[in-house]
Motif scaffolding. Structure first.
Motif, PDB file in Angstrom:
ATOM      1  N   GLN A  71       4.707  -5.566   3.802  1.00 58.79           N
ATOM      2  CA  GLN A  71       3.962  -4.912   4.872  1.00 58.79           C
ATOM      3  C   GLN A  71       4.062  -5.690   6.183  1.00 58.79           C
ATOM      4  OE1 GLN A  71      -0.069  -4.013   3.737  1.00 58.79           O
ATOM      5  NE2 GLN A  71       0.580  -2.382   2.332  1.00 58.79           N
ATOM      6  N   LEU A  72       4.051  -7.007   6.108  1.00 54.49           N
ATOM      7  CA  LEU A  72       4.204  -7.801   7.327  1.00 54.49           C
ATOM      8  C   LEU A  72       5.592  -7.622   7.927  1.00 54.49           C
ATOM      9  CD1 LEU A  72       2.367 -11.120   6.381  1.00 54.49           C
ATOM     10  CD2 LEU A  72       1.594  -9.344   7.950  1.00 54.49           C
ATOM     11  N   GLN A  73       6.609  -7.495   7.089  1.00 54.49           N
ATOM     12  CA  GLN A  73       7.948  -7.247   7.595  1.00 54.49           C
ATOM     13  C   GLN A  73       8.019  -5.887   8.295  1.00 54.49           C
ATOM     14  OE1 GLN A  73       9.162 -10.441   7.543  1.00 54.49           O
ATOM     15  NE2 GLN A  73      11.122  -9.477   7.124  1.00 54.49           N
ATOM     16  N   GLU A  74       7.350  -4.885   7.740  1.00 50.06           N
ATOM     17  CA  GLU A  74       7.319  -3.573   8.381  1.00 50.06           C
ATOM     18  C   GLU A  74       6.597  -3.648   9.731  1.00 50.06           C
ATOM     19  OE1 GLU A  74       5.547  -0.830   5.715  1.00 50.06           O
ATOM     20  OE2 GLU A  74       7.212  -0.839   4.288  1.00 50.06           O
ATOM     21  N   LEU A  75       5.515  -4.397   9.778  1.00 48.55           N
ATOM     22  CA  LEU A  75       4.783  -4.546  11.045  1.00 48.55           C
ATOM     23  C   LEU A  75       5.635  -5.288  12.073  1.00 48.55           C
ATOM     24  CD1 LEU A  75       1.204  -5.459   9.756  1.00 48.55           C
ATOM     25  CD2 LEU A  75       1.954  -3.301  10.761  1.00 48.55           C
ATOM     26  N   ALA A  76       6.385  -6.290  11.623  1.00 43.19           N
ATOM     27  CA  ALA A  76       7.255  -7.027  12.547  1.00 43.19           C
ATOM     28  C   ALA A  76       8.325  -6.117  13.130  1.00 43.19           C
ATOM     29  CB  ALA A  76       7.888  -8.216  11.823  1.00 43.19           C
ATOM     30  N   GLN A  98      -5.063  -6.237   6.558  1.00 42.78           N
ATOM     31  CA  GLN A  98      -6.008  -5.641   7.495  1.00 42.78           C
ATOM     32  C   GLN A  98      -6.956  -6.703   8.046  1.00 42.78           C
ATOM     33  OE1 GLN A  98      -7.593  -2.010   6.066  1.00 42.78           O
ATOM     34  NE2 GLN A  98      -8.988  -1.697   7.770  1.00 42.78           N
ATOM     35  N   ALA A  99      -7.331  -7.664   7.198  1.00 34.93           N
ATOM     36  CA  ALA A  99      -8.190  -8.754   7.669  1.00 34.93           C
ATOM     37  C   ALA A  99      -7.489  -9.595   8.723  1.00 34.93           C
ATOM     38  CB  ALA A  99      -8.614  -9.618   6.484  1.00 34.93           C
ATOM     39  N   VAL A 100      -6.178  -9.799   8.547  1.00 35.02           N
ATOM     40  CA  VAL A 100      -5.408 -10.552   9.540  1.00 35.02           C
ATOM     41  C   VAL A 100      -5.402  -9.826  10.879  1.00 35.02           C
ATOM     42  CG1 VAL A 100      -3.077 -11.290  10.147  1.00 35.02           C
ATOM     43  CG2 VAL A 100      -3.957 -11.745   7.879  1.00 35.02           C
ATOM     44  N   LEU A 101      -5.165  -8.521  10.859  1.00 34.80           N
ATOM     45  CA  LEU A 101      -5.158  -7.742  12.097  1.00 34.80           C
ATOM     46  C   LEU A 101      -6.527  -7.780  12.777  1.00 34.80           C
ATOM     47  CD1 LEU A 101      -3.067  -4.645  10.937  1.00 34.80           C
ATOM     48  CD2 LEU A 101      -2.328  -6.513  12.415  1.00 34.80           C
ATOM     49  N   PRO A 158      -5.624 -18.793   5.084  1.00 37.99           N
ATOM     50  CA  PRO A 158      -6.334 -17.893   4.155  1.00 37.99           C
ATOM     51  C   PRO A 158      -5.514 -16.675   3.759  1.00 37.99           C
ATOM     52  CG  PRO A 158      -7.262 -17.732   6.360  1.00 37.99           C
ATOM     53  CD  PRO A 158      -6.328 -18.906   6.372  1.00 37.99           C
ATOM     54  N   LEU A 159      -4.636 -16.197   4.646  1.00 41.30           N
ATOM     55  CA  LEU A 159      -3.761 -15.080   4.295  1.00 41.30           C
ATOM     56  C   LEU A 159      -2.900 -15.449   3.092  1.00 41.30           C
ATOM     57  CD1 LEU A 159      -2.133 -12.444   4.727  1.00 41.30           C
ATOM     58  CD2 LEU A 159      -0.820 -13.663   6.472  1.00 41.30           C
ATOM     59  N   LEU A 160      -2.293 -16.620   3.158  1.00 44.19           N
ATOM     60  CA  LEU A 160      -1.461 -17.087   2.055  1.00 44.19           C
ATOM     61  C   LEU A 160      -2.299 -17.341   0.811  1.00 44.19           C
ATOM     62  CD1 LEU A 160       1.410 -17.998   1.250  1.00 44.19           C
ATOM     63  CD2 LEU A 160       0.807 -20.282   2.037  1.00 44.19           C
ATOM     64  N   ILE A 214       3.030 -14.405  13.263  1.00 40.70           N
ATOM     65  CA  ILE A 214       2.397 -14.486  11.950  1.00 40.70           C
ATOM     66  C   ILE A 214       3.357 -13.986  10.876  1.00 40.70           C
ATOM     67  CG2 ILE A 214       0.653 -13.363  10.511  1.00 40.70           C
ATOM     68  CD1 ILE A 214      -0.580 -15.600  11.906  1.00 40.70           C
ATOM     69  N   CYS A 215       4.032 -12.881  11.152  1.00 41.04           N
ATOM     70  CA  CYS A 215       4.985 -12.317  10.187  1.00 41.04           C
ATOM     71  C   CYS A 215       6.121 -13.293   9.908  1.00 41.04           C
ATOM     72  CB  CYS A 215       5.528 -10.991  10.705  1.00 41.04           C
ATOM     73  SG  CYS A 215       4.275  -9.713  10.974  1.00 41.04           S
ATOM     74  N   GLU A 216       6.648 -13.904  10.957  1.00 40.79           N
ATOM     75  CA  GLU A 216       7.755 -14.846  10.789  1.00 40.79           C
ATOM     76  C   GLU A 216       7.307 -16.090  10.029  1.00 40.79           C
ATOM     77  OE1 GLU A 216      10.973 -17.340  13.541  1.00 40.79           O
ATOM     78  OE2 GLU A 216       9.560 -15.930  14.467  1.00 40.79           O
ATOM     79  N   ALA A 217       6.097 -16.585  10.351  1.00 37.58           N
ATOM     80  CA  ALA A 217       5.589 -17.774   9.669  1.00 37.58           C
ATOM     81  C   ALA A 217       5.301 -17.482   8.196  1.00 37.58           C
ATOM     82  CB  ALA A 217       4.324 -18.270  10.370  1.00 37.58           C
ATOM     83  N   PHE A 218       4.787 -16.283   7.904  1.00 32.18           N
ATOM     84  CA  PHE A 218       4.519 -15.934   6.508  1.00 32.18           C
ATOM     85  C   PHE A 218       5.830 -15.829   5.722  1.00 32.18           C
ATOM     86  CE2 PHE A 218       3.675 -13.128   2.937  1.00 32.18           C
ATOM     87  CZ  PHE A 218       2.498 -13.654   2.433  1.00 32.18           C
ATOM     88  N   SER A 219       6.863 -15.292   6.338  1.00 37.75           N
ATOM     89  CA  SER A 219       8.169 -15.223   5.670  1.00 37.75           C
ATOM     90  C   SER A 219       8.685 -16.627   5.350  1.00 37.75           C
ATOM     91  CB  SER A 219       9.172 -14.480   6.552  1.00 37.75           C
ATOM     92  OG  SER A 219       8.788 -13.142   6.744  1.00 37.75           O
TER      93      SER A 219
END
Length: 293
Positions: free
Chosen positions: A100-105, A135-138, A83-85, A153-158
């Motif tokens: 934003q996910l890269q920054e969180l990683a 935010q929903a993912v977190l 659902p994120l994607l 999650i960040c790596e998989a989204f990349s």
């Protein structure tokens, strides 16, 4: 990222009501349900079982449905990533979500920044200025007590982002500093012969290393293309593998050493056997009366 912690996000408050819900997340059975199953009939149990197993499906776009996910991805993370994607693609917001996910990683790699982030997330999440879908993912990770899986999650989204986005970052190693015309030639070469897509948006990170001789080296996300006339890559690989080879050789030597008997390097001797035999013979002679005991 944390320079923005104290900044309020009016846009996020407005969009909070429209934050996407993970409609394909599995139904979570409460503990009380298990304890009360024994009192229900078979028909009621069947209805509950169908309710638990049923998972509403997202109407994915064709591009998202054909995306390949990384192998070995946890099933729970897969249910969060889909659902994120989906929502990021529907809202045409892949780039912002990926950023934003890269920054969180990167934040999770620093213990101090990670603690600051977790504290801010618990006390004032709106100050993080995150996209609603991030935010929903977190929130989903926190609900399933898998917040430590955020880097995965960040790596998989990349991984899936590279399949949907036409933006690419390529590192180029050259023997000399290139001119602007040479950089244009490198971009056209990659678009024509590697990506085979003239619309791809390339960002070249050029570094200079005279040791490569003539030619160039392209470094992609998961592979490297050597177009030089020297054996620079092989020499670099040998140098990088040297610590690993030394470690393997040391382990092999220790293994061979443990397989050998104790004191194997000493000269063979039967002194202990002779002493034992003499003591045993003395006992036998004494028992037979041949010698005085």
């Amino acid at each position: 990222m944390f320079a923005r912690l104290t900044r309020s996000s009016v846009a996020l408050r407005v969009a909070k009501c429209s934050r996407p819900a993970f409609v394909n997340a599995p139904y979570v059975v409460s503990k009380n349900t298990y304890s009360s199953l024994a009192d229900k009939s078979e028909k009621e149990k069947l209805e509950l079982r169908n309710k638990f197993i049923h998972t509403p499906q997202l109407e994915l776009d064709a591009e998202v449905e054909n995306v390949k996910f990384p192998q070995g991805l946890n099933a729970t993370l897969h249910r969060i990533l889909t659902p994120l994607l989906h929502y990021a693609y529907r809202e045409n917001n892949l780039d912002k979500v990926h950023e934003q996910l890269q920054e969180l990683a990167q934040t999770t790699k620093d213990p101090l920044e990670n603690d600051l982030f977790l504290n801010t997330w618990q006390t004032n999440p709106e100050s993080l200025d995150l996209e609603p879908v991030v935010q929903a993912v977190l929130e989903q990770l926190e609900e399933t007590k898998t917040l430590k899986k955020l880097p995965e999650i960040c790596e998989a989204f990349s991984y899936v982002y590279r399949q949907l986005s036409n933006k690419r970052v390529v590192r180029v190693i050259l023997p000399n500093k290139p001119s602007s015309e040479e950089i244009d030639l490198l971009e056209n070469e990659l678009k024509a012969f590697y990506y085979k897509d003239p619309n791809v948006k390339l960002t070249l990170q050029v570094s200079v290393n005279p040791d490569i001789g003539a030619g160039r080296i392209y470094c992609f996300d998961d592979n490297m293309l050597d177009l030089t006339t020297t054996n620079f890559i092989q020499e670099l690989k040998t140098a990088m593998d040297q610590p690993k080879s030394e470690y393997s050789n040391t382990v092999k030597e220790l293994t061979d050493l443990l397989k050998k008997p104790l004191n194997y390097d000493l000269k063979p001797s039967n002194t202990i056997y002779k002493e034992g035999l003499e003591k045993y013979t003395q006992k036998v002679f004494s028992a037979c009366g041949f010698v005085a005991s």
